[in-house]
Design an enzyme around this catalytic site. Structure first.
Site, PDB file in Angstrom:
ATOM      1  N   ARG A 120       0.817  -1.238   0.000  1.00 49.05           N
ATOM      2  CA  ARG A 120       0.000   0.000   0.000  1.00 49.05           C
ATOM      3  C   ARG A 120       0.842   1.274   0.000  1.00 49.05           C
ATOM      4  O   ARG A 120       0.383   2.333   0.412  1.00 49.05           O
ATOM      5  CB  ARG A 120      -0.985   0.027   1.164  1.00 49.05           C
ATOM      6  CG  ARG A 120      -1.956  -1.129   1.134  1.00 49.05           C
ATOM      7  CD  ARG A 120      -3.242  -0.821   1.839  1.00 49.05           C
ATOM      8  NE  ARG A 120      -4.174  -1.915   1.687  1.00 49.05           N
ATOM      9  CZ  ARG A 120      -4.215  -2.962   2.497  1.00 49.05           C
ATOM     10  NH1 ARG A 120      -3.415  -3.046   3.530  1.00 49.05           N
ATOM     11  NH2 ARG A 120      -5.078  -3.928   2.274  1.00 49.05           N
ATOM     12  N   LYS A 142       3.900  11.463 -11.452  1.00 46.99           N
ATOM     13  CA  LYS A 142       3.098  10.582 -12.313  1.00 46.99           C
ATOM     14  C   LYS A 142       3.843   9.267 -12.476  1.00 46.99           C
ATOM     15  O   LYS A 142       5.023   9.269 -12.848  1.00 46.99           O
ATOM     16  CB  LYS A 142       2.890  11.217 -13.692  1.00 46.99           C
ATOM     17  CG  LYS A 142       1.720  12.164 -13.757  1.00 46.99           C
ATOM     18  CD  LYS A 142       1.422  12.510 -15.209  1.00 46.99           C
ATOM     19  CE  LYS A 142       0.310  13.516 -15.309  1.00 46.99           C
ATOM     20  NZ  LYS A 142       0.047  13.933 -16.699  1.00 46.99           N
ATOM     21  N   GLU A 184      11.557  17.187 -25.068  1.00 51.59           N
ATOM     22  CA  GLU A 184      10.752  17.684 -23.928  1.00 51.59           C
ATOM     23  C   GLU A 184      11.186  19.107 -23.558  1.00 51.59           C
ATOM     24  O   GLU A 184      10.369  19.918 -23.131  1.00 51.59           O
ATOM     25  CB  GLU A 184      10.879  16.763 -22.702  1.00 51.59           C
ATOM     26  CG  GLU A 184      10.300  15.359 -22.874  1.00 51.59           C
ATOM     27  CD  GLU A 184       8.765  15.255 -22.740  1.00 51.59           C
ATOM     28  OE1 GLU A 184       8.080  16.290 -22.625  1.00 51.59           O
ATOM     29  OE2 GLU A 184       8.266  14.114 -22.770  1.00 51.59           O
ATOM     30  N   LYS A 225       8.264  22.743 -14.272  1.00 50.11           N
ATOM     31  CA  LYS A 225       7.473  21.570 -13.864  1.00 50.11           C
ATOM     32  C   LYS A 225       7.043  21.700 -12.412  1.00 50.11           C
ATOM     33  O   LYS A 225       5.878  21.451 -12.074  1.00 50.11           O
ATOM     34  CB  LYS A 225       8.272  20.284 -14.084  1.00 50.11           C
ATOM     35  CG  LYS A 225       7.468  19.048 -13.705  1.00 50.11           C
ATOM     36  CD  LYS A 225       7.313  18.063 -14.814  1.00 50.11           C
ATOM     37  CE  LYS A 225       6.312  16.978 -14.516  1.00 50.11           C
ATOM     38  NZ  LYS A 225       6.525  15.782 -15.320  1.00 50.11           N
ATOM     39  N   GLU A 235      -3.759  17.168 -12.022  1.00 52.88           N
ATOM     40  CA  GLU A 235      -4.272  17.513 -13.350  1.00 52.88           C
ATOM     41  C   GLU A 235      -5.783  17.712 -13.341  1.00 52.88           C
ATOM     42  O   GLU A 235      -6.502  17.224 -14.208  1.00 52.88           O
ATOM     43  CB  GLU A 235      -3.887  16.404 -14.350  1.00 52.88           C
ATOM     44  CG  GLU A 235      -3.763  16.903 -15.752  1.00 52.88           C
ATOM     45  CD  GLU A 235      -3.035  15.950 -16.696  1.00 52.88           C
ATOM     46  OE1 GLU A 235      -1.938  15.471 -16.340  1.00 52.88           O
ATOM     47  OE2 GLU A 235      -3.551  15.703 -17.776  1.00 52.88           O
ATOM     48  N   ARG A 240      -1.829  21.440 -15.443  1.00 59.46           N
ATOM     49  CA  ARG A 240      -0.848  20.387 -15.685  1.00 59.46           C
ATOM     50  C   ARG A 240      -0.981  19.830 -17.107  1.00 59.46           C
ATOM     51  O   ARG A 240      -0.013  19.358 -17.693  1.00 59.46           O
ATOM     52  CB  ARG A 240      -0.990  19.285 -14.624  1.00 59.46           C
ATOM     53  CG  ARG A 240       0.155  18.328 -14.649  1.00 59.46           C
ATOM     54  CD  ARG A 240       0.365  17.547 -13.396  1.00 59.46           C
ATOM     55  NE  ARG A 240       1.480  16.650 -13.615  1.00 59.46           N
ATOM     56  CZ  ARG A 240       2.048  15.910 -12.707  1.00 59.46           C
ATOM     57  NH1 ARG A 240       1.631  15.959 -11.471  1.00 59.46           N
ATOM     58  NH2 ARG A 240       3.055  15.124 -13.015  1.00 59.46           N
ATOM     59  N   ASN A 244       1.118  18.447 -21.636  1.00 55.75           N
ATOM     60  CA  ASN A 244       0.821  17.412 -22.634  1.00 55.75           C
ATOM     61  C   ASN A 244       1.026  17.896 -24.063  1.00 55.75           C
ATOM     62  O   ASN A 244       0.724  17.161 -25.008  1.00 55.75           O
ATOM     63  CB  ASN A 244      -0.629  16.937 -22.486  1.00 55.75           C
ATOM     64  CG  ASN A 244      -0.855  16.256 -21.154  1.00 55.75           C
ATOM     65  OD1 ASN A 244       0.073  15.678 -20.589  1.00 55.75           O
ATOM     66  ND2 ASN A 244      -2.066  16.343 -20.636  1.00 55.75           N
ATOM     67  N   HIS A 247       1.873  15.506 -26.812  1.00 55.66           N
ATOM     68  CA  HIS A 247       1.829  14.140 -26.290  1.00 55.66           C
ATOM     69  C   HIS A 247       0.639  13.306 -26.763  1.00 55.66           C
ATOM     70  O   HIS A 247       0.685  12.083 -26.702  1.00 55.66           O
ATOM     71  CB  HIS A 247       1.883  14.154 -24.754  1.00 55.66           C
ATOM     72  CG  HIS A 247       3.274  14.362 -24.239  1.00 55.66           C
ATOM     73  ND1 HIS A 247       3.995  15.513 -24.508  1.00 55.66           N
ATOM     74  CD2 HIS A 247       4.097  13.576 -23.512  1.00 55.66           C
ATOM     75  CE1 HIS A 247       5.188  15.418 -23.952  1.00 55.66           C
ATOM     76  NE2 HIS A 247       5.278  14.248 -23.337  1.00 55.66           N
ATOM     77  N   HIS A 251       1.728   9.661 -27.945  1.00 53.82           N
ATOM     78  CA  HIS A 251       1.352   8.398 -27.298  1.00 53.82           C
ATOM     79  C   HIS A 251       0.711   7.432 -28.292  1.00 53.82           C
ATOM     80  O   HIS A 251       0.970   6.225 -28.259  1.00 53.82           O
ATOM     81  CB  HIS A 251       0.400   8.665 -26.129  1.00 53.82           C
ATOM     82  CG  HIS A 251       1.096   9.266 -24.940  1.00 53.82           C
ATOM     83  ND1 HIS A 251       0.435   9.779 -23.863  1.00 53.82           N
ATOM     84  CD2 HIS A 251       2.412   9.422 -24.663  1.00 53.82           C
ATOM     85  CE1 HIS A 251       1.304  10.238 -22.982  1.00 53.82           C
ATOM     86  NE2 HIS A 251       2.523  10.035 -23.448  1.00 53.82           N
ATOM     87  N   HIS A 264      10.526   7.966 -26.803  1.00 52.03           N
ATOM     88  CA  HIS A 264       9.416   8.835 -26.404  1.00 52.03           C
ATOM     89  C   HIS A 264       9.604  10.258 -26.945  1.00 52.03           C
ATOM     90  O   HIS A 264       8.690  10.848 -27.532  1.00 52.03           O
ATOM     91  CB  HIS A 264       9.296   8.841 -24.881  1.00 52.03           C
ATOM     92  CG  HIS A 264       8.228   9.734 -24.359  1.00 52.03           C
ATOM     93  ND1 HIS A 264       6.891   9.497 -24.567  1.00 52.03           N
ATOM     94  CD2 HIS A 264       8.285  10.900 -23.655  1.00 52.03           C
ATOM     95  CE1 HIS A 264       6.178  10.462 -24.011  1.00 52.03           C
ATOM     96  NE2 HIS A 264       6.993  11.328 -23.457  1.00 52.03           N
TER      97      HIS A 264
END
Ligand SMILES: NC(=O)c1ccc[n+]([C@@H]2O[C@H](COP(=O)([O-])OP(=O)(O)OC[C@H]3O[C@@H](n4cnc5c(N)ncnc54)[C@H](O)[C@@H]3O)[C@@H](O)[C@H]2O)c1
Length: 377
Positions: A120, A142, A184, A225, A235, A240, A244, A247, A251, A264
């Site tokens: 957990r 993330k 990026e 960031k 987000e 946030r 993207n 992106h 993706h 990426h």
């Protein structure tokens, strides 16, 4: 040493920019009741950096266990996660242990997901070893793994205790990986800061990026960031989502090409240029924004219109026999993206130099037609 604090209400943390091991060790020693550390890395980094890093921890009297996942995007999988749970149990990793993610975005995302779910949730420290991870993925909490259905389909928000950003790790990266990270960096510049665009444009024209340039670039990206994450950690406020930019298509391309054709950042470079095209088409910004992003990507060696990178390779494939079904497949993948709303695809677009805005919902038909123009099919 430089320090940036991610000022979150519940769990604020520091990004430590320092090449001194002592700075890392002193921060690690601040973790209370630490039973052991569990270094998670990948099969490439384990050969280059793991033994020195492990010895540093052993010399400082930490109990150290390690686990190595496959290098590359395919390492961010349910299989790796399952291996990590088994390995942690076998190694006696308990609730007072701390995971150290030593690696790029793949290790950071997968180790972060593991740390957030094992027993957990156990503590996590990020030690990025790629430019992309240093500028972006190691910060903000993330975590994710990919599934057959898509990129980052399973994930959590889970902040690290701290991030140790030592640019010495980056010295063993090859040029392709540096370019990968630069995509990026270009995203940050076009999203937030016209002056940063000028800075990048100047140093890229000279053609030499010095160590000081890298330190400045990383510091700038981390600051942006940290600022966004502290304002919109999960987000939910649309801020946030600015990160993207590029992106949505990236993706889809990564999933469509089964994660084995593009890095990426290379997919992001394609996505950035497409976002710029869509922004011009929607009359949100002028053609010169598109031209500038293309020029900077070209200087980064991510020239989307020449071999061996990005669109060139991809458009050859897209323009092949199955061009219609390839573009339709990309549109379908974008619809499945977690950012989609009622099957409309959610884009972050450009309103000018250094000015992005999220939340543009684009219908299938427009997207399909714009992709056809983009890939010249
Ligand atoms: N969590 C986030 O906020 C976030 C943000 C952006 C990207 N990402 C994710 O990050 C991933 C991409 O990260 P990446 O580009 O770092 O890829 P990566 O982690 O796959 O690393 C790239 C390659 O470089 C090797 N490598 C790493 N460090 C090295 C070093 N110092 N010297 C030599 N080789 C080294 C790795 O073994 C790998 O083969 C993607 O999965 C992407 O989805 C996450």
């Amino acid at each position: 040493m430089k320090k940036i604090t991610v000022k979150l209400k519940t769990n604020p943390y520091n990004i430590i920019l320092s090449a001194k091991e002592a700075d890392f060790i002193s921060n690690l020693k601040k973790l209370q009741d630490l039973s052991s550390v569990f270094i998670i890395t990948d099969s490439v980094i384990s050969k280059i950096h793991l033994s020195k890093f492990k010895n540093l921890l052993i010399q400082n009297k930490f109990i150290v266990k390690t686990a190595v996942i496959p290098a590359g995007e395919t390492g961010k999988s349910l299989k790796s996660l399952s291996f990590l749970y088994d390995s942690a149990l076998k190694n006696g990793i308990d609730r007072k242990s701390c995971v150290i993610a030593l690696g790029g975005g793949v290790v950071g995302d997968c180790a972060g997901f593991f740390a957030s779910t094992y027993m957990r949730g156990i503590r996590l420290v990020q030690v990025p070893t790629t430019l992309l991870a240093a500028c972006d993925s190691s910060i903000g909490g993330k975590t994710a793994i990919n599934t057959d259905g898509g990129k980052n389909i399973a994930g959590t928000f889970y902040q690290p205790y701290f991030v140790w950003l030592n640019t010495d790790f980056l010295k063993t990266l090859d040029m392709r990986q540096i370019r990968n990270g630069l995509a990026e960096v270009v995203k940050y510049a076009f999203t937030f800061d016209n002056k940063f665009i000028d800075y990048l444009s100047k140093i890229l024209e000279i053609g030499i990026i010095t160590e000081q340039n890298f330190e400045y670039i990383i510091y700038k990206c981390c600051s942006y960031k940290a600022d966004i994450v502290q304002k919109d950690e999960k987000e939910t406020r649309g801020l946030r989502a600015l990160l993207n930019l590029g992106h949505t298509l990236a993706h889809a391309i990564e999933t469509h090409t089964k994660y084995n054709k593009f890095l990426h950042g290379e997919a992001v470079a394609i996505g950035l240029l497409f976002a710029a095209q869509l922004s011009v088409y929607k009359k949100l910004c002028k053609q010169e924004v598109y031209d500038e992003i293309l020029s900077i990507l070209r200087h980064c060696g991510l020239d989307p219109q020449s071999p061996p990178f990005s669109i060139y390779v991809f458009s050859k494939e897209i323009a092949g026999q199955n061009k219609k079904s390839n573009i339709a497949a990309l549109v379908n993948l974008m619809k499945k993206d977690k950012k989609s709303v009622n099957s409309k695809i959610n884009f972050t677009l450009l309103k000018g130099f250094g000015k992005a805005q999220s939340g543009y919902l684009i219908d299938d038909k427009t997207l399909y037609n714009q992709l056809k123009v983009f890939f010249n099919t």
